[in-house]
Design a protein around this motif. Sequence first.
Motif, PDB file in Angstrom:
ATOM      1  N   THR A  42       0.795  -1.236   0.000  1.00 50.05           N
ATOM      2  CA  THR A  42       0.000   0.000   0.000  1.00 50.05           C
ATOM      3  C   THR A  42       0.823   1.279   0.000  1.00 50.05           C
ATOM      4  O   THR A  42       0.254   2.363   0.102  1.00 50.05           O
ATOM      5  CB  THR A  42      -0.931   0.020   1.230  1.00 50.05           C
ATOM      6  N   ARG A  43       2.152   1.191  -0.153  1.00 51.82           N
ATOM      7  CA  ARG A  43       2.956   2.421  -0.118  1.00 51.82           C
ATOM      8  C   ARG A  43       4.349   2.167  -0.681  1.00 51.82           C
ATOM      9  O   ARG A  43       4.815   1.028  -0.759  1.00 51.82           O
ATOM     10  CB  ARG A  43       3.082   2.933   1.318  1.00 51.82           C
ATOM     11  N   ASP A  44       5.015   3.245  -1.042  1.00 55.19           N
ATOM     12  CA  ASP A  44       6.453   3.257  -1.306  1.00 55.19           C
ATOM     13  C   ASP A  44       7.106   3.699  -0.004  1.00 55.19           C
ATOM     14  O   ASP A  44       7.005   4.862   0.391  1.00 55.19           O
ATOM     15  CB  ASP A  44       6.782   4.231  -2.431  1.00 55.19           C
ATOM     16  N   PRO A  45       7.787   2.789   0.704  1.00 54.68           N
ATOM     17  CA  PRO A  45       8.296   3.125   2.035  1.00 54.68           C
ATOM     18  C   PRO A  45       9.636   3.830   2.038  1.00 54.68           C
ATOM     19  O   PRO A  45      10.139   4.195   3.110  1.00 54.68           O
ATOM     20  CB  PRO A  45       8.433   1.744   2.687  1.00 54.68           C
ATOM     21  N   LEU A  46      10.227   4.042   0.857  1.00 56.17           N
ATOM     22  CA  LEU A  46      11.602   4.517   0.781  1.00 56.17           C
ATOM     23  C   LEU A  46      11.683   6.030   0.663  1.00 56.17           C
ATOM     24  O   LEU A  46      10.748   6.692   0.225  1.00 56.17           O
ATOM     25  CB  LEU A  46      12.306   3.878  -0.413  1.00 56.17           C
ATOM     26  N   ARG A  91      12.752   0.226  -5.299  1.00 55.65           N
ATOM     27  CA  ARG A  91      12.342   1.022  -6.464  1.00 55.65           C
ATOM     28  C   ARG A  91      13.059   0.603  -7.743  1.00 55.65           C
ATOM     29  O   ARG A  91      12.882   1.217  -8.785  1.00 55.65           O
ATOM     30  CB  ARG A  91      12.641   2.498  -6.206  1.00 55.65           C
ATOM     31  N   GLY A  92      13.923  -0.408  -7.666  1.00 49.71           N
ATOM     32  CA  GLY A  92      14.724  -0.807  -8.816  1.00 49.71           C
ATOM     33  C   GLY A  92      16.015  -0.027  -8.946  1.00 49.71           C
ATOM     34  O   GLY A  92      16.735  -0.171  -9.939  1.00 49.71           O
ATOM     35  N   LEU A 119       2.602  -1.354  -6.181  1.00 48.62           N
ATOM     36  CA  LEU A 119       3.175  -0.016  -6.201  1.00 48.62           C
ATOM     37  C   LEU A 119       4.671  -0.056  -6.474  1.00 48.62           C
ATOM     38  O   LEU A 119       5.197   0.733  -7.266  1.00 48.62           O
ATOM     39  CB  LEU A 119       2.896   0.691  -4.873  1.00 48.62           C
ATOM     40  N   LEU A 120       5.383  -0.975  -5.833  1.00 47.74           N
ATOM     41  CA  LEU A 120       6.820  -1.062  -6.050  1.00 47.74           C
ATOM     42  C   LEU A 120       7.139  -1.644  -7.424  1.00 47.74           C
ATOM     43  O   LEU A 120       8.129  -1.262  -8.051  1.00 47.74           O
ATOM     44  CB  LEU A 120       7.470  -1.885  -4.937  1.00 47.74           C
TER      45      LEU A 120
END
Length: 358
Positions: A42-46, A91-92, A119-120
């Motif tokens: 549910t999110r991008d944590p970075l 994120r790659g 998302l990721l």
Amino acid sequence: MTDAPDPPEAPLPDRLARAITLAGPMPVSQFMAAANAHYYATRDPLGRDGDFVTAPEISQMFGELIGLWCADLWDRAGRPDVAWVELGPGRGTLAADALRAMATAGLRPPVHFVETSPLLRAAQAQRVPDATWHDGVDTLPQDVAPIVVANEFFDALPIRQLVKRAAADAGGGWHERLVACQDTLFLPIAGKPVPVAVLPEQLRDAPAGSVLEISPASVAVMAALGRRIAAQGGAMLVIDYGYEGPALADTLQGLRGHGFANPFEAPGDTDLSAHVDFTTLAAAAQGAGAIAWGPVTQRDLLGGLGIDSRAAALARAAPERAEAVLADRARLMEAMGTLFRALAVTHREWPTPAAFGA
């Protein structure tokens, strides 16, 4: 007549509370697995706006050096057909930097990401658009030698916790830690006793209050990849924070907003992680027929791969960024250099990986 829309799904804390109400307290491993699955989906944590920053996001040097580590090993192994496999690729960013560095050495492998977060996956596709995605390691290709990278992957896999109770307490001995729910608050409690035979012999008589952590999920992933490497050739590099076990410690932690948080508060909105037992991972790989190297510290890994030379070259190429480059190098080598460790795994006929020699 049209079908009524599906009712919205209840928030994760409500679903966990209901599950505990119906079935009783759940193991820490089940709570952690559910919380992290929701969190990453549910999110991008970075990054600055997220909850934490990983080494690839700090500096391009990290991914570049990992890429050159892979290319060097591939070259000395005779340049076989290989595939880049990354577990939990964020994120790659690491893959993009590593692939760029590998290309300078003539290595341009197909890319396979093990990632479940939509998302990721979208973020990864922006940086590595030709990647193939997998939900788990069982669908990875079987016709090439995998070169697997797992940076801060194993720390997020669920753990079981065993806690030693005092003899005066009801039951005494070792018990599995469970998560109960009281007035919508989650809290750890001691569950049923566990047979002492499941514990390492040297830890069985530990004092009351001691906690032993084990991660069957981590062992399963490492064993599966170890079998692939033993059968197909290839290598693996694991980088994470952890220790050489067995050891007693309660390392389960929550991160939110770049600070520590109660791991039992706000499940699904807090990143949960635990320190990695590198001894157990190495044993799982060796038991599957592969060779394990290390662990070594991140400082020794990056130092052995030439981070000082790379930092100096970047500083010369962009003098206006020299101070920032050196600060990034210090963060990777000093702040994270001894907390993080690296473990390498190779096929029995592959050469000694760089930075892991005698």
